[in-house]
Scaffold this motif. Sequence first.
Motif, mmCIF file in Angstrom:
data_model
loop_
_atom_site.group_PDB
_atom_site.id
_atom_site.type_symbol
_atom_site.label_atom_id
_atom_site.label_comp_id
_atom_site.label_asym_id
_atom_site.label_seq_id
_atom_site.Cartn_x
_atom_site.Cartn_y
_atom_site.Cartn_z
ATOM 1 N N GLY A 20 8.908 46.846 39.294
ATOM 2 C CA GLY A 20 7.783 47.741 39.012
ATOM 3 C C GLY A 20 6.443 47.028 39.114
ATOM 4 N N TYR A 21 6.403 45.797 38.645
ATOM 5 C CA TYR A 21 5.171 45.019 38.725
ATOM 6 C C TYR A 21 4.821 44.709 40.180
ATOM 7 C CZ TYR A 21 1.717 41.436 37.651
ATOM 8 O OH TYR A 21 0.565 40.704 37.577
ATOM 9 N N TRP A 23 5.665 46.548 42.765
ATOM 10 C CA TRP A 23 5.181 47.802 43.350
ATOM 11 C C TRP A 23 3.726 48.052 42.941
ATOM 12 C CZ3 TRP A 23 3.468 52.179 40.753
ATOM 13 C CH2 TRP A 23 3.057 53.207 41.600
ATOM 14 N N ALA A 24 3.407 47.836 41.676
ATOM 15 C CA ALA A 24 2.047 48.086 41.199
ATOM 16 C C ALA A 24 1.032 47.206 41.935
ATOM 17 C CB ALA A 24 1.965 47.845 39.694
ATOM 18 N N LEU A 25 1.367 45.941 42.143
ATOM 19 C CA LEU A 25 0.452 45.039 42.848
ATOM 20 C C LEU A 25 0.259 45.459 44.303
ATOM 21 C CD1 LEU A 25 1.553 41.545 41.510
ATOM 22 C CD2 LEU A 25 -0.573 42.764 41.005
ATOM 23 N N HIS A 27 0.789 48.468 45.597
ATOM 24 C CA HIS A 27 0.100 49.762 45.617
ATOM 25 C C HIS A 27 -1.405 49.571 45.385
ATOM 26 C CE1 HIS A 27 -0.197 54.098 45.305
ATOM 27 N NE2 HIS A 27 -0.882 53.950 44.187
ATOM 28 N N HIS A 28 -1.749 48.692 44.477
ATOM 29 C CA HIS A 28 -3.157 48.411 44.191
ATOM 30 C C HIS A 28 -3.833 47.776 45.413
ATOM 31 C CE1 HIS A 28 -6.609 47.663 41.628
ATOM 32 N NE2 HIS A 28 -6.635 46.425 42.073
ATOM 33 N N SER A 60 3.529 51.557 49.889
ATOM 34 C CA SER A 60 3.760 50.615 48.787
ATOM 35 C C SER A 60 5.219 50.591 48.368
ATOM 36 C CB SER A 60 2.855 50.933 47.601
ATOM 37 O OG SER A 60 3.151 52.200 47.059
ATOM 38 N N THR A 64 7.570 47.259 49.021
ATOM 39 C CA THR A 64 8.228 46.695 47.844
ATOM 40 C C THR A 64 9.732 46.589 48.056
ATOM 41 O OG1 THR A 64 6.521 47.604 46.399
ATOM 42 C CG2 THR A 64 8.589 46.961 45.359
#
Length: 75
Positions: A20-21, A23-25, A27-28, A60, A64
């Motif tokens: 999840g982390y 993916w968040a990076l 996506h950002h 994203s 990932t």
Amino acid sequence: AFETANGFFGSILGRLILFGYTWALIHHMLGGLRHFAWDMGYADSKETSTTLAVATLIGSVTITVVLWLGILIFG
């Protein structure tokens, strides 16, 4: 302390959090590139911005998954 962290992040829950982390990076980062394009004056119409928002989400997730598959297969 290292063994505790290594044990946690090696567990299913820890790997899910790391996924999840990741993916968040990503996506950002893709969202930042989209905003950079807007700042440069490109892709600022309503239709194009909606398409880019969807592409950012799909991209994203795809990046990932490919990254994690590469880590699990080759790492």
